[in-house]
Design a protein around this motif. Structure first.
Motif, short mmCIF file in Angstrom:
data_model
loop_
_atom_site.label_atom_id
_atom_site.label_comp_id
_atom_site.label_asym_id
_atom_site.label_seq_id
_atom_site.Cartn_x
_atom_site.Cartn_y
_atom_site.Cartn_z
N ASP A 103 -30.59 -13.24 -11.99
CA ASP A 103 -29.77 -12.03 -11.85
C ASP A 103 -28.52 -12.12 -12.70
O ASP A 103 -28.11 -11.14 -13.34
N ALA A 104 -27.87 -13.30 -12.69
CA ALA A 104 -26.66 -13.48 -13.48
C ALA A 104 -26.94 -13.27 -14.96
O ALA A 104 -26.18 -12.58 -15.66
N CYS A 105 -28.04 -13.85 -15.43
CA CYS A 105 -28.39 -13.72 -16.85
C CYS A 105 -28.62 -12.26 -17.22
O CYS A 105 -28.14 -11.77 -18.24
N ALA A 106 -29.34 -11.53 -16.37
CA ALA A 106 -29.60 -10.11 -16.63
C ALA A 106 -28.32 -9.28 -16.58
O ALA A 106 -28.26 -8.20 -17.17
N GLY A 107 -27.30 -9.78 -15.89
CA GLY A 107 -26.01 -9.11 -15.85
C GLY A 107 -25.11 -9.45 -17.01
O GLY A 107 -23.95 -9.02 -17.05
N GLY A 108 -25.63 -10.26 -17.94
CA GLY A 108 -24.83 -10.62 -19.11
C GLY A 108 -24.04 -11.89 -18.96
O GLY A 108 -23.30 -12.27 -19.87
N VAL A 109 -24.19 -12.59 -17.83
CA VAL A 109 -23.48 -13.85 -17.61
C VAL A 109 -24.37 -14.98 -18.12
O VAL A 109 -25.39 -15.29 -17.51
N VAL A 301 -20.90 -15.89 -2.76
CA VAL A 301 -19.93 -15.12 -1.97
C VAL A 301 -19.94 -13.66 -2.41
O VAL A 301 -20.01 -12.75 -1.59
N VAL A 302 -19.86 -13.42 -3.71
CA VAL A 302 -20.15 -12.11 -4.29
C VAL A 302 -21.07 -12.35 -5.49
O VAL A 302 -21.03 -13.42 -6.10
N PRO A 303 -21.92 -11.40 -5.85
CA PRO A 303 -22.93 -11.65 -6.88
C PRO A 303 -22.32 -11.90 -8.26
O PRO A 303 -21.50 -11.12 -8.74
N CYS A 304 -22.76 -12.96 -8.89
CA CYS A 304 -22.32 -13.29 -10.24
C CYS A 304 -22.68 -12.19 -11.23
O CYS A 304 -21.96 -11.96 -12.20
N ALA A 305 -23.78 -11.49 -10.99
CA ALA A 305 -24.30 -10.50 -11.93
C ALA A 305 -23.33 -9.35 -12.20
O ALA A 305 -23.48 -8.64 -13.20
N PHE A 306 -22.32 -9.17 -11.35
CA PHE A 306 -21.39 -8.05 -11.51
C PHE A 306 -19.99 -8.54 -11.87
O PHE A 306 -18.99 -7.97 -11.45
N LEU A 307 -19.94 -9.59 -12.69
CA LEU A 307 -18.65 -10.16 -13.08
C LEU A 307 -17.77 -9.14 -13.78
O LEU A 307 -16.54 -9.14 -13.62
N THR A 308 -18.37 -8.23 -14.57
CA THR A 308 -17.56 -7.22 -15.26
C THR A 308 -16.92 -6.25 -14.28
O THR A 308 -15.85 -5.69 -14.55
N VAL A 309 -17.55 -6.03 -13.14
CA VAL A 309 -16.97 -5.14 -12.12
C VAL A 309 -15.68 -5.75 -11.59
O VAL A 309 -14.67 -5.06 -11.41
N TYR A 310 -15.69 -7.06 -11.35
CA TYR A 310 -14.49 -7.72 -10.82
C TYR A 310 -13.38 -7.71 -11.86
O TYR A 310 -12.20 -7.55 -11.53
N ALA A 311 -13.75 -7.86 -13.13
CA ALA A 311 -12.75 -7.76 -14.20
C ALA A 311 -12.20 -6.33 -14.28
O ALA A 311 -11.00 -6.13 -14.48
N GLY A 312 -13.09 -5.34 -14.09
CA GLY A 312 -12.64 -3.95 -14.11
C GLY A 312 -11.69 -3.63 -12.98
O GLY A 312 -10.73 -2.86 -13.15
N LEU A 313 -11.90 -4.23 -11.81
CA LEU A 313 -10.98 -4.03 -10.70
C LEU A 313 -9.60 -4.61 -11.02
O LEU A 313 -8.57 -4.05 -10.63
#
Length: 396
Positions: A103-109, A301-313
């Motif tokens: 999932d992380a890889c597919a999210g660009g991580v 704890v929170v999904p790695c796949a959405f790392l850009t969302v956390y940066a956007g916040l």
């Protein structure tokens, strides 16, 4: 050779630009040029209308050792049989088939730091890996010895205190860490003694004392952060503060002590006392004081796949967009000590790239192509990699 043409290129190490071509061969970025420079026979990814970034980097996860959907069977994150376990190595527990890695890889991580958990004052040695699945974890490794995990605050006290076993207090946690570092000094002093018995735990501590790897200090409360920095100063060792929930309360201290921080995760509830001061504005505060930091998911704890969302916040709460992207690319690479290989789009670096539909910090953005070491993954609308093409892979 692979050529990624057109698109808005976000190199991170220099200002964004459009209309260039990124050339990839043998798993490396070999240059950035113009469309007219594309050699005959090159494979082409059309990036026009897209954004192109380096592969993202999550600077703190438990991917592969804290598997989803497997409950007890997939939980290899904490060795709680004793409170001091420096000889543990996460590579001996990482499952390359963990769905979280896919999932992380597919999210660009494309690169992650995997650490032991925080049950123990000293929990073991972290590693840095790529997320594209391989047959063995050795084939995914970027750095085997990425740091020695230590932990302050509530977690060690909760795990061992209920058994009336040290550490019951914060004092005991700090004492155990100091005691182990002192034993490491004694162990190193006996290096020339041919009768010395090899101790795997002390070998790990010696790597820290020789500054071959840092302490990675789980610390939420401001006083715990300062205790971690105090111990690092006493023993003259390198340290990275992980989580740092109250870092925004002491930014001047962190700046004065030249501390490096891996912040987060922020998209969580205040599930324990030491998270009460959690703030989405923390990245902006640290940036304003010149404190180097990266962002983390702490997966699962929170999904790695959405790392850009956390940066956007973080951008929503005052951090500049450029620095938010750096916090999950180049700044993360620099803190992890791997910026010579990943974190930006530059010749000579690993061919880890993401082609995005939409700006990566927008909530609606999706990876279309994820490239790891020159292997090209096509991403579906469900954010799953449906195929890998070895168009310009690294030679192994």
């Amino acid at each position: 050779m692979l050529a990624i043409i057109g698109g808005a290129i976000l190199p991170i190490c220099e200002p964004p630009y459009t209309g260039g071509v990124i050339f990839v061969d043998k798993g490396k970025i070999i240059g950035i040029g113009r469309e007219g420079d594309i050699p005959a026979g090159a494979k082409i990814i059309d990036g026009r209308g897209k954004y192109i970034t380096p592969g993202l980097i999550d600077a703190h996860t438990h991917l592969g050792i804290y598997a989803e959907q497997q409950a007890w069977a997939g939980e290899d994150v904490n060795e709680t049989s004793q409170p001091v376990t420096p000889g543990m190595q996460v590579i001996d527990a990482i499952n390359p088939g963990d769905v979280g890695l896919a999932d992380a890889c597919a999210g660009g991580v494309t690169t992650v730091m995997v650490a032991p958990g925080s049950a123990n004052p000293i929990g073991g040695q972290a590693a840095i890996i790529k997320t594209r699945r391989q047959l063995t974890v050795e084939d995914m490794l970027v750095r085997r010895y990425a740091g020695l995990k230590i932990a302050f605050g509530e977690n060690p006290r909760r795990v061992y205190g209920k058994h009336k076993k040290m550490p019951v207090t914060r004092m005991a946690t700090a004492a155990l860490i100091r005691e182990t570092l002192l034993k490491g000094r004694e162990y190193m002093a006996k290096a020339e003694n041919k009768e010395r018995q090899i101790d795997l735990g002390m070998e790990a501590v010696a790597r820290v004392l020789r500054r071959e790897m840092p302490l990675r200090a789980h610390a939420h409360r401001a006083d715990d952060i300062v205790t971690a920095l105090r111990i690092a100063r006493e023993f003259d060792v390198d340290i990275i503060i992980e989580h740092a929930t109250e870092a925004h309360l002491i930014p001047e201290v962190l700046a004065e002590r030249r501390a490096r921080v891996v912040l987060g995760p922020h998209l969580i509830t205040r599930s324990k006392h030491e998270l009460n001061e959690r703030s989405f504005a923390a990245p902006a505060v640290l940036a304003a004081h010149g404190v180097p930091f990266a962002l983390m998911s702490d997966h699962p704890v929170v999904p790695c796949a959405f790392l850009t969302v956390y940066a956007g916040l973080a951008v929503r709460f005052g951090l500049g967009a450029e620095q938010a992207l750096r916090a999950i690319t180049l700044d993360a690479a620099e803190i992890l000590g791997i910026a010579d290989r990943v974190g930006s789009i530059a010749p000579g670096k690993d061919a880890d790239l993401v082609v995005w539909r939409g700006h990566p910090l927008e909530l609606t953005a999706m990876p279309e192509w994820v490239i790891v070491d020159g292997y090209v993954g096509k991403v579906s609308r469900e954010q799953k990699i449906v195929s890998w093409e070895p168009w310009a892979p690294a030679t192994r």
